[in-house]
Design an enzyme around this catalytic site. Structure first.
Site, PDB file in Angstrom:
ATOM      1  N   LYS A 105      14.358   6.608  20.060  1.00  0.00           N
ATOM      2  CA  LYS A 105      15.200   5.367  19.939  1.00  0.00           C
ATOM      3  C   LYS A 105      15.685   5.009  21.391  1.00  0.00           C
ATOM      4  CE  LYS A 105      16.362   6.397  15.158  1.00  0.00           C
ATOM      5  NZ  LYS A 105      17.214   7.381  14.475  1.00  0.00           N
ATOM      6  N   LYS A 112      10.035   4.057  15.171  1.00  0.00           N
ATOM      7  CA  LYS A 112      10.233   4.284  16.532  1.00  0.00           C
ATOM      8  C   LYS A 112       9.405   5.374  16.843  1.00  0.00           C
ATOM      9  CE  LYS A 112      12.904   7.099  13.294  1.00  0.00           C
ATOM     10  NZ  LYS A 112      13.645   6.835  12.352  1.00  0.00           N
ATOM     11  N   GLU A 131      14.291  13.386   8.972  1.00  0.00           N
ATOM     12  CA  GLU A 131      12.900  13.061   8.977  1.00  0.00           C
ATOM     13  C   GLU A 131      12.085  14.038   7.918  1.00  0.00           C
ATOM     14  OE1 GLU A 131      11.202  10.245  10.989  1.00  0.00           O
ATOM     15  OE2 GLU A 131      13.359   9.577  10.767  1.00  0.00           O
ATOM     16  N   GLY A 182      18.798   5.525   6.055  1.00  0.00           N
ATOM     17  CA  GLY A 182      19.150   5.228   4.403  1.00  0.00           C
ATOM     18  C   GLY A 182      18.371   3.882   4.164  1.00  0.00           C
ATOM     19  N   VAL A 184      15.836   1.290  15.642  1.00  0.00           N
ATOM     20  CA  VAL A 184      16.814   1.989  16.460  1.00  0.00           C
ATOM     21  C   VAL A 184      18.136   1.742  15.722  1.00  0.00           C
ATOM     22  CG1 VAL A 184      17.982   2.136  18.461  1.00  0.00           C
ATOM     23  CG2 VAL A 184      15.489   1.396  18.546  1.00  0.00           C
ATOM     24  N   ALA A 209       0.854  -1.157  -0.136  1.00  0.00           N
ATOM     25  CA  ALA A 209       0.064  -0.064  -0.015  1.00  0.00           C
ATOM     26  C   ALA A 209       0.922   1.167  -0.037  1.00  0.00           C
ATOM     27  CB  ALA A 209      -0.875   0.168   1.306  1.00  0.00           C
ATOM     28  N   ASP A 220      13.627  12.321  17.922  1.00  0.00           N
ATOM     29  CA  ASP A 220      13.930  10.990  17.249  1.00  0.00           C
ATOM     30  C   ASP A 220      14.894  10.189  18.003  1.00  0.00           C
ATOM     31  OD1 ASP A 220      14.080   9.284  14.722  1.00  0.00           O
ATOM     32  OD2 ASP A 220      16.042   9.627  15.019  1.00  0.00           O
ATOM     33  N   GLY A 251      19.218   2.281  12.547  1.00  0.00           N
ATOM     34  CA  GLY A 251      19.112   1.823  10.910  1.00  0.00           C
ATOM     35  C   GLY A 251      19.580   0.273  10.901  1.00  0.00           C
TER      36      GLY A 251
HETATM   37  P1  NDP Z   1       8.875   7.748   3.265  1.00  0.00           P
HETATM   38  O1  NDP Z   1       8.081   9.008   3.424  1.00  0.00           O
HETATM   39  O2  NDP Z   1      10.013   7.753   2.136  1.00  0.00           O
HETATM   40  O3  NDP Z   1       7.921   6.695   2.782  1.00  0.00           O
HETATM   41  C1  NDP Z   1       6.498   6.487   3.237  1.00  0.00           C
HETATM   42  C2  NDP Z   1       5.725   5.572   2.508  1.00  0.00           C
HETATM   43  O4  NDP Z   1       4.624   5.249   3.253  1.00  0.00           O
HETATM   44  C3  NDP Z   1       5.380   6.095   1.142  1.00  0.00           C
HETATM   45  O5  NDP Z   1       5.321   5.037   0.025  1.00  0.00           O
HETATM   46  C4  NDP Z   1       3.995   6.661   1.114  1.00  0.00           C
HETATM   47  O6  NDP Z   1       3.210   6.656  -0.051  1.00  0.00           O
HETATM   48  C5  NDP Z   1       3.417   5.608   2.361  1.00  0.00           C
HETATM   49  N1  NDP Z   1       2.272   6.067   3.030  1.00  0.00           N
HETATM   50  C6  NDP Z   1       2.373   7.054   3.938  1.00  0.00           C
HETATM   51  N2  NDP Z   1       1.003   7.290   4.530  1.00  0.00           N
HETATM   52  C7  NDP Z   1       0.412   6.192   3.823  1.00  0.00           C
HETATM   53  C8  NDP Z   1      -1.264   5.970   3.838  1.00  0.00           C
HETATM   54  N3  NDP Z   1      -1.825   7.035   4.910  1.00  0.00           N
HETATM   55  N4  NDP Z   1      -1.705   5.212   3.322  1.00  0.00           N
HETATM   56  C9  NDP Z   1      -0.846   4.458   2.209  1.00  0.00           C
HETATM   57  N5  NDP Z   1       0.588   4.859   2.240  1.00  0.00           N
HETATM   58  C10 NDP Z   1       0.969   5.695   3.007  1.00  0.00           C
HETATM   59  O7  NDP Z   1       9.318   7.257   4.618  1.00  0.00           O
HETATM   60  P2  NDP Z   1      10.633   6.248   5.016  1.00  0.00           P
HETATM   61  O8  NDP Z   1      10.655   5.111   4.167  1.00  0.00           O
HETATM   62  O9  NDP Z   1      11.690   7.392   5.056  1.00  0.00           O
HETATM   63  O10 NDP Z   1      10.209   6.048   6.650  1.00  0.00           O
HETATM   64  C11 NDP Z   1       9.166   5.042   6.832  1.00  0.00           C
HETATM   65  C12 NDP Z   1       9.426   4.812   8.417  1.00  0.00           C
HETATM   66  O11 NDP Z   1      10.603   4.175   8.640  1.00  0.00           O
HETATM   67  C13 NDP Z   1       9.235   5.763   9.396  1.00  0.00           C
HETATM   68  O12 NDP Z   1       8.780   5.362  10.499  1.00  0.00           O
HETATM   69  C14 NDP Z   1      10.786   6.210   9.880  1.00  0.00           C
HETATM   70  O13 NDP Z   1      10.632   7.000  10.883  1.00  0.00           O
HETATM   71  C15 NDP Z   1      11.352   4.970   9.681  1.00  0.00           C
HETATM   72  N6  NDP Z   1      12.693   4.732   9.512  1.00  0.00           N
HETATM   73  C16 NDP Z   1      13.410   5.567   8.285  1.00  0.00           C
HETATM   74  C17 NDP Z   1      14.673   5.519   8.152  1.00  0.00           C
HETATM   75  C18 NDP Z   1      15.321   6.207   7.072  1.00  0.00           C
HETATM   76  O14 NDP Z   1      16.610   6.281   6.693  1.00  0.00           O
HETATM   77  N7  NDP Z   1      14.592   6.994   6.219  1.00  0.00           N
HETATM   78  C19 NDP Z   1      15.514   4.775   9.121  1.00  0.00           C
HETATM   79  C20 NDP Z   1      14.808   4.244  10.261  1.00  0.00           C
HETATM   80  C21 NDP Z   1      13.467   4.239  10.282  1.00  0.00           C
HETATM   81  P3  NDP Z   1       3.517   7.552  -1.378  1.00  0.00           P
HETATM   82  O15 NDP Z   1       4.766   6.822  -1.786  1.00  0.00           O
HETATM   83  O16 NDP Z   1       2.361   7.369  -2.070  1.00  0.00           O
HETATM   84  O17 NDP Z   1       3.745   8.896  -0.647  1.00  0.00           O
HETATM   85  N1  HSE Z   2      16.166  10.752  10.680  1.00  0.00           N
HETATM   86  C1  HSE Z   2      16.729   9.848  11.182  1.00  0.00           C
HETATM   87  C2  HSE Z   2      18.186   9.889  11.352  1.00  0.00           C
HETATM   88  C3  HSE Z   2      16.755   8.243  10.292  1.00  0.00           C
HETATM   89  O1  HSE Z   2      18.859  10.916  11.099  1.00  0.00           O
HETATM   90  O2  HSE Z   2      18.665   9.168  12.239  1.00  0.00           O
HETATM   91  C4  HSE Z   2      16.789   7.018  10.891  1.00  0.00           C
HETATM   92  O3  HSE Z   2      16.157   6.831  11.877  1.00  0.00           O
END
Ligand code: NDP
Ligand code: HSE
Length: 442
Positions: A209, A109, A194, A306, A136, A48, A205, A138
């Protein structure tokens, strides 16, 4: 002996952004290795996203919907991977998946730090796993290390650089002489921050963690509300330079410490000795130092953010879940490391009870006797000065005085700082940073 052939483990993926996209790539690229480890394949059966049109034309090999509840309710799905982020609808989706008897893997987290107790209790009740290695640090397998690798230890304290964005900004300010706003803009451009970068630079953040780490280290409920949080927003490049002059580096640290009277849980910018291993953790990298009574100190280092580093943790959780699909739920590793009926509610201590050494940057009128006034107040609160830096100010009306203080109780320093701040010669808010030796003398 030949292994019985089992069908694939079918995953429902909620979100296909940075982490979800990385997860798809890693699962595909390493499908053979993963199947050899698990004994069966792991496949994404449905995903999704908010906007499925964005993925049109890509060969994803699965159905994509804009309705995440349709994925959770799909009877074909064994495991739900939540990588959408945010509190709602992620919380409702995870609780619904649990209620339907599905295992969950999440990187969220913020959600677990704020609602983890309810989620883990529901999972325990249903006999399903909620795995959160990716939440936590990555790609660093810190949850597994503490929960399983160090299970023989009484953990005394842990301290970590657990926000890649803040560490990147501090590194850029020190090594590249960048100012704060341009270092933050660069971290955002590189995709470390973020969606709301306030969570990174104001410490939220890292606090999310740290709350999870403290819970699995000490066997206490998840208690984000009592975590002390300060970020790096008020730091200036001059602090980075002063710290360096004094033989320290500034890092945003999360510190969880067990004491006889409770637990310290705090995130704040901290001066650490430049010779300490954590001081050389640069850029978006993370590191966590854990002190156990049997093993002593162990250090875990790697990429904290990442797409593929985080996917590495998601896929490891999927492998664990796949292996335990047939195991007796009462024999699984507990979510928070300790058996749910053996958690202890140790009090979380206020910052006034913390003992630390300190760095102060005080801006005052450039006139004789100012330093004596500050020193007198500190002495009256039994706080002694270890070092002083005051650069030649020439004819400037306002001069920064930087002091390094010996260890004292934070409550005593609070009282002294209130008086120093009220001195008519002091021209700006005093900046106070903590100084930690992390097992060495500070
Ligand atoms: P992104 O914003 O890159 O991706 C979020 C995804 O979720 C997108 O595909 C988005 O859809 C989808 N989405 C969001 N809301 C909805 C909804 N209501 N219904 C359906 N789909 C939805 O986020 P990240 O991948 O960066 O982060 C995801 C999670 O991982 C977060 O909790 C973050 O804190 C955690 N995290 C991230 C890290 C990082 O390095 N980025 C590291 C560790 C943890 P669409 O593509 O259409 O916008
Ligand atoms: N924004 C977060 C960071 C992503 O910079 O550590 C990984 O959790």
């Amino acid at each position: 002996m030949s292994r019985p052939v089992m069908g694939p483990v079918r995953v429902g993926l909620l979100g296909m952004g940075t982490v979800g996209g990385g997860t798809v790539r890693v699962l595909r690229r390493n499908a053979g290795e993963i199947a050899r480890r698990v004994g069966r394949e792991i496949v994404i059966a449905q995903a999704a996203v908010r906007n499925p049109a964005r993925l049109q034309g890509l060969d994803l090999g699965c159905l994509v919907t804009s309705d995440p509840f349709a994925v959770v309710r799909n009877p074909e799905i064994d495991v739900v991977v939540e990588v959408m982020g945010g509190i709602e609808p992620a919380r409702s989706l995870i609780l619904e998946a649990i209620a339907a008897g599905k295992h969950v893997v999440t990187a969220n987290k913020a959600l677990l730090a704020e609602h983890g107790n309810v989620i883990f209790a529901a999972a325990q009740e249903q006999g399903v796993v909620v795995a959160f290695e990716a939440a936590v640090a990555g790609g660093i397998p810190i949850i597994k290390a503490i929960r399983e690798g160090l299970a023989g230890n009484r953990i005394q304290w842990l301290a970590g650089i657990i926000n890649g964005t803040s560490n990147y900004i501090l590194t850029q300010m020190r090594a590249e002489a960048k100012d704060f706003p341009s270092a933050l803009a660069e971290a955002q451009r590189l995709g470390y921050a973020e969606a709301d970068p306030g969570l990174d630079i104001d410490g939220g953040d890292a606090a999310h963690k740290l709350t999870l780490l403290a819970s699995i280290a000490f066997g206490i409920p998840v208690d984000f509300a009592h975590c002390h949080v300060e970020g790096i927003r008020n730091l200036d490049r001059v602090d980075v330079v002063y710290a360096e002059d004094l033989g320290y580096r500034i890092k945003l640290l999360g510190i969880a410490k067990r004491r006889a009277d409770g637990v310290e849980l705090r995130v704040h910018p901290t001066l650490i000795p430049e010779r300490h291993l954590l001081a050389s953790v640069e850029g978006p990298f993370n590191a966590v130092l854990v002190d156990g009574d049997a093993v002593g100190q162990t250090l875990y280092y790697g990429r904290g953010a990442g797409a593929e580093p985080t996917a590495s943790a998601i896929v490891a959780d999927l492998v664990d879940v796949a292996r335990t699909l047939t195991a007796d739920p009462s024999n699984r590793v507990p979510h928070l490391a300790f058996q749910p009926d053996c958690m202890s509610a140790l009090p979380l201590l206020p910052m006034a009870a913390v003992e630390s050494a300190y760095y102060l940057r005080i801006h005052a009128h450039n006139r004789p006797g100012v330093l004596a006034q500050v020193a007198t107040v500190l002495a009256e609160h039994d706080i002694s000065i270890e070092a002083l830096v005051q650069k030649e100010a020439g004819a400037a009306a306002d001069v920064p005085i930087v002091l390094l203080l010996h260890r004292c109780r934070e409550g005593d320093l609070d009282a002294a700082l209130a008086r120093i701040q009220a001195l008519p010669v002091v021209t700006r808010p005093v900046l106070r940073l903590r100084v930690e030796g992390l097992g060495e003398s500070a």
